[in-house]
Design a protein around this motif. Structure first.
Motif, PDB file in Angstrom:
ATOM      1  N   ILE A 191       0.832  -1.212   0.000  1.00  0.00           N
ATOM      2  CA  ILE A 191       0.000   0.000   0.000  1.00  0.00           C
ATOM      3  C   ILE A 191       0.864   1.259   0.000  1.00  0.00           C
ATOM      4  O   ILE A 191       0.649   2.176  -0.803  1.00  0.00           O
ATOM      5  N   LEU A 192       1.858   1.303   0.889  1.00  0.00           N
ATOM      6  CA  LEU A 192       2.732   2.474   0.942  1.00  0.00           C
ATOM      7  C   LEU A 192       3.679   2.512  -0.250  1.00  0.00           C
ATOM      8  O   LEU A 192       3.980   3.588  -0.789  1.00  0.00           O
ATOM      9  N   GLY A 193       4.138   1.339  -0.676  1.00  0.00           N
ATOM     10  CA  GLY A 193       5.017   1.276  -1.843  1.00  0.00           C
ATOM     11  C   GLY A 193       4.325   1.742  -3.112  1.00  0.00           C
ATOM     12  O   GLY A 193       4.948   2.337  -3.997  1.00  0.00           O
ATOM     13  N   TRP A 194       3.024   1.481  -3.213  1.00  0.00           N
ATOM     14  CA  TRP A 194       2.237   1.910  -4.359  1.00  0.00           C
ATOM     15  C   TRP A 194       2.208   3.433  -4.453  1.00  0.00           C
ATOM     16  O   TRP A 194       2.224   4.021  -5.538  1.00  0.00           O
ATOM     17  N   ALA A 195       2.196   4.099  -3.281  1.00  0.00           N
ATOM     18  CA  ALA A 195       2.149   5.563  -3.255  1.00  0.00           C
ATOM     19  C   ALA A 195       3.500   6.182  -3.588  1.00  0.00           C
ATOM     20  O   ALA A 195       3.567   7.294  -4.121  1.00  0.00           O
ATOM     21  N   GLY A 196       4.583   5.458  -3.282  1.00  0.00           N
ATOM     22  CA  GLY A 196       5.911   5.991  -3.570  1.00  0.00           C
ATOM     23  C   GLY A 196       6.864   5.781  -2.418  1.00  0.00           C
ATOM     24  O   GLY A 196       6.452   5.567  -1.276  1.00  0.00           O
ATOM     25  N   SER A 197       8.158   5.843  -2.712  1.00  0.00           N
ATOM     26  CA  SER A 197       9.174   5.567  -1.698  1.00  0.00           C
ATOM     27  C   SER A 197       9.129   6.558  -0.534  1.00  0.00           C
ATOM     28  O   SER A 197       9.404   6.202   0.611  1.00  0.00           O
ATOM     29  N   SER A 198       8.790   7.819  -0.819  1.00  0.00           N
ATOM     30  CA  SER A 198       8.726   8.819   0.250  1.00  0.00           C
ATOM     31  C   SER A 198       7.617   8.494   1.245  1.00  0.00           C
ATOM     32  O   SER A 198       7.732   8.795   2.438  1.00  0.00           O
ATOM     33  N   TYR A 199       6.538   7.849   0.747  1.00  0.00           N
ATOM     34  CA  TYR A 199       5.434   7.472   1.631  1.00  0.00           C
ATOM     35  C   TYR A 199       5.846   6.312   2.534  1.00  0.00           C
ATOM     36  O   TYR A 199       5.395   6.222   3.675  1.00  0.00           O
ATOM     37  N   VAL A 200       6.687   5.409   2.012  1.00  0.00           N
ATOM     38  CA  VAL A 200       7.176   4.289   2.824  1.00  0.00           C
ATOM     39  C   VAL A 200       7.996   4.824   3.995  1.00  0.00           C
ATOM     40  O   VAL A 200       7.897   4.340   5.125  1.00  0.00           O
ATOM     41  N   GLU A 201       8.781   5.854   3.733  1.00  0.00           N
ATOM     42  CA  GLU A 201       9.652   6.415   4.765  1.00  0.00           C
ATOM     43  C   GLU A 201       8.900   7.324   5.727  1.00  0.00           C
ATOM     44  O   GLU A 201       9.107   7.249   6.945  1.00  0.00           O
ATOM     45  N   ASN A 202       8.019   8.176   5.200  1.00  0.00           N
ATOM     46  CA  ASN A 202       7.391   9.211   6.034  1.00  0.00           C
ATOM     47  C   ASN A 202       5.965   8.877   6.474  1.00  0.00           C
ATOM     48  O   ASN A 202       5.422   9.569   7.344  1.00  0.00           O
ATOM     49  N   GLY A 203       5.358   7.858   5.885  1.00  0.00           N
ATOM     50  CA  GLY A 203       3.983   7.518   6.244  1.00  0.00           C
ATOM     51  C   GLY A 203       3.862   6.243   7.046  1.00  0.00           C
ATOM     52  O   GLY A 203       2.754   5.831   7.411  1.00  0.00           O
ATOM     53  N   ASN A 204       5.008   5.608   7.353  1.00  0.00           N
ATOM     54  CA  ASN A 204       4.990   4.306   8.011  1.00  0.00           C
ATOM     55  C   ASN A 204       4.434   4.373   9.435  1.00  0.00           C
ATOM     56  O   ASN A 204       3.554   3.598   9.813  1.00  0.00           O
ATOM     57  N   VAL A 205       4.940   5.312  10.241  1.00  0.00           N
ATOM     58  CA  VAL A 205       4.477   5.447  11.631  1.00  0.00           C
ATOM     59  C   VAL A 205       3.007   5.829  11.669  1.00  0.00           C
ATOM     60  O   VAL A 205       2.218   5.283  12.445  1.00  0.00           O
ATOM     61  N   SER A 206       2.639   6.775  10.809  1.00  0.00           N
ATOM     62  CA  SER A 206       1.242   7.215  10.733  1.00  0.00           C
ATOM     63  C   SER A 206       0.326   6.059  10.365  1.00  0.00           C
ATOM     64  O   SER A 206      -0.772   5.911  10.908  1.00  0.00           O
ATOM     65  N   TYR A 207       0.779   5.202   9.453  1.00  0.00           N
ATOM     66  CA  TYR A 207       0.004   4.032   9.015  1.00  0.00           C
ATOM     67  C   TYR A 207      -0.242   3.083  10.180  1.00  0.00           C
ATOM     68  O   TYR A 207      -1.362   2.594  10.381  1.00  0.00           O
ATOM     69  N   ASN A 208       0.806   2.833  10.975  1.00  0.00           N
ATOM     70  CA  ASN A 208       0.671   1.916  12.111  1.00  0.00           C
ATOM     71  C   ASN A 208      -0.313   2.447  13.152  1.00  0.00           C
ATOM     72  O   ASN A 208      -1.127   1.699  13.701  1.00  0.00           O
ATOM     73  N   ILE A 209      -0.244   3.760  13.414  1.00  0.00           N
ATOM     74  CA  ILE A 209      -1.170   4.358  14.383  1.00  0.00           C
ATOM     75  C   ILE A 209      -2.597   4.338  13.824  1.00  0.00           C
ATOM     76  O   ILE A 209      -3.566   4.160  14.570  1.00  0.00           O
ATOM     77  N   MET A 210      -2.717   4.510  12.513  1.00  0.00           N
ATOM     78  CA  MET A 210      -4.025   4.458  11.864  1.00  0.00           C
ATOM     79  C   MET A 210      -4.713   3.113  12.114  1.00  0.00           C
ATOM     80  O   MET A 210      -5.934   3.054  12.307  1.00  0.00           O
TER      81      MET A 210
END
Length: 292
Positions: A191-210
């Motif tokens: 899911i994060l990889g589909w959005a782009g590498s920057s999302y994997v790095e910067n959206g990972n913590v937010s994703y887990n809390i989500m």
């Protein structure tokens, strides 16, 4: 709006005590919503979820409206005379109106949170990371959202053991939310990889809390149905207002401290946990009073 018209019609159904018709209509719409939601979400993603929720309200409005037209109260009764009925008006004021205002609280709250996030140093990028995860969140809570109408009519039609039914539904929703969160965690790299590498790095913590926020949302969605079914929709609105205040205040401080998008999902999770504890405490208090 469609929701306000739907609230008037549901208020008429509650005022006339037609809980069985509400249960039947909600069951039909729930079945159709799952089928329509699957195809619409598969094809249009988040837009599909919004369309599915709109169709859910539209179909339910149609079925409830038809049910009202079929009623024979004092001979031939027009729809206008039904909504002018004192019982219907009282039900609309005590149930439908608080429910409506409670439901529309979410949109302005999210706008305020996005404004807070925009004003951070890396605001636009943080908004993008949050928006991507928020789309997944919107899809995840679709089924608990459309289940609300079904649970309201189900609990309203059963005067006995309503609280026991509530506890059972809370357990079911928790299990559903937990399983869904586990699945979403497993597919996170895609899911994060589909959005782009920057999302994997910067959206990972937010994703887990989500994922935690999804579970907490599922726990609370049943309470919303319960308060309506026991004619305490005003209390339900106060709970939603309390949630909005918690989320806005905690987001203001957390966003200024963390300067990142995960602050919003932390605030949402805190809000859901606190209102769950408040509502659970109120429920336990009622159970104790009933035993005395």
């Amino acid at each position: 709006s469609l929701m306000s018209v739907d609230s008037i019609v549901e208020g008429a159904m509650y005022g006339l005590g037609k809980y069985r018709s509400l249960a039947i209509n909600s069951s039909i719409v729930l079945f159709l919503s799952i089928i329509l939601g699957y195809f619409l979400i598969s094809k249009f993603k988040v837009l599909g979820a919004l369309i599915a929720i709109f169709l859910y309200r539209l179909i339910l409005l149609f079925l409830n409206f038809v049910s009202i037209l079929k009623l024979k109260v004092l001979g031939k009764v027009s729809f206008l005379s039904l909504i002018n009925n004192k019982g219907v008006i009282s039900s609309f004021k005590d149930i439908s109106l608080p429910t409506f205002f409670g439901a529309i609280l979410v949109a302005p709250v999210m706008l305020i949170l996005m404004h807070f996030l925009k004003n951070t140093p890396n605001g636009l990028n943080e908004m993008a990371y949050f928006s991507w995860n928020n789309q997944i969140y919107t899809l995840a809570v679709f089924i608990p959202s459309v289940l609300t109408g079904f649970l309201i009519s189900k609990m309203s039609s059963e005067n006995r053991d309503v609280k026991n039914k509530l506890i059972k539904y809370i357990k079911y929703n928790f299990i559903f939310g937990f399983i869904l969160s586990v699945i979403l965690f497993l597919v996170k790299p895609f899911i994060l990889g589909w959005a782009g590498s920057s999302y994997v790095e910067n959206g990972n913590v937010s994703y887990n809390i989500m994922l935690l926020a999804i579970v907490c949302y599922c726990l609370n969605s049943v309470f919303g149905s319960y308060w309506i079914s026991v004619n305490k929709a005003k209390f339900g609105f106060l709970i939603n207002f309390f949630w909005a205040c918690i989320v806005i205040i905690s987001s203001y401080f957390l966003i200024n401290k963390l300067l990142s998008n995960e602050a919003i999902f932390v605030s949402l999770t805190i809000g859901y946990l606190l209102i769950f504890l408040v509502q659970w405490a109120v429920l336990l208090t009622q159970r104790i009073e009933n035993c005395e």
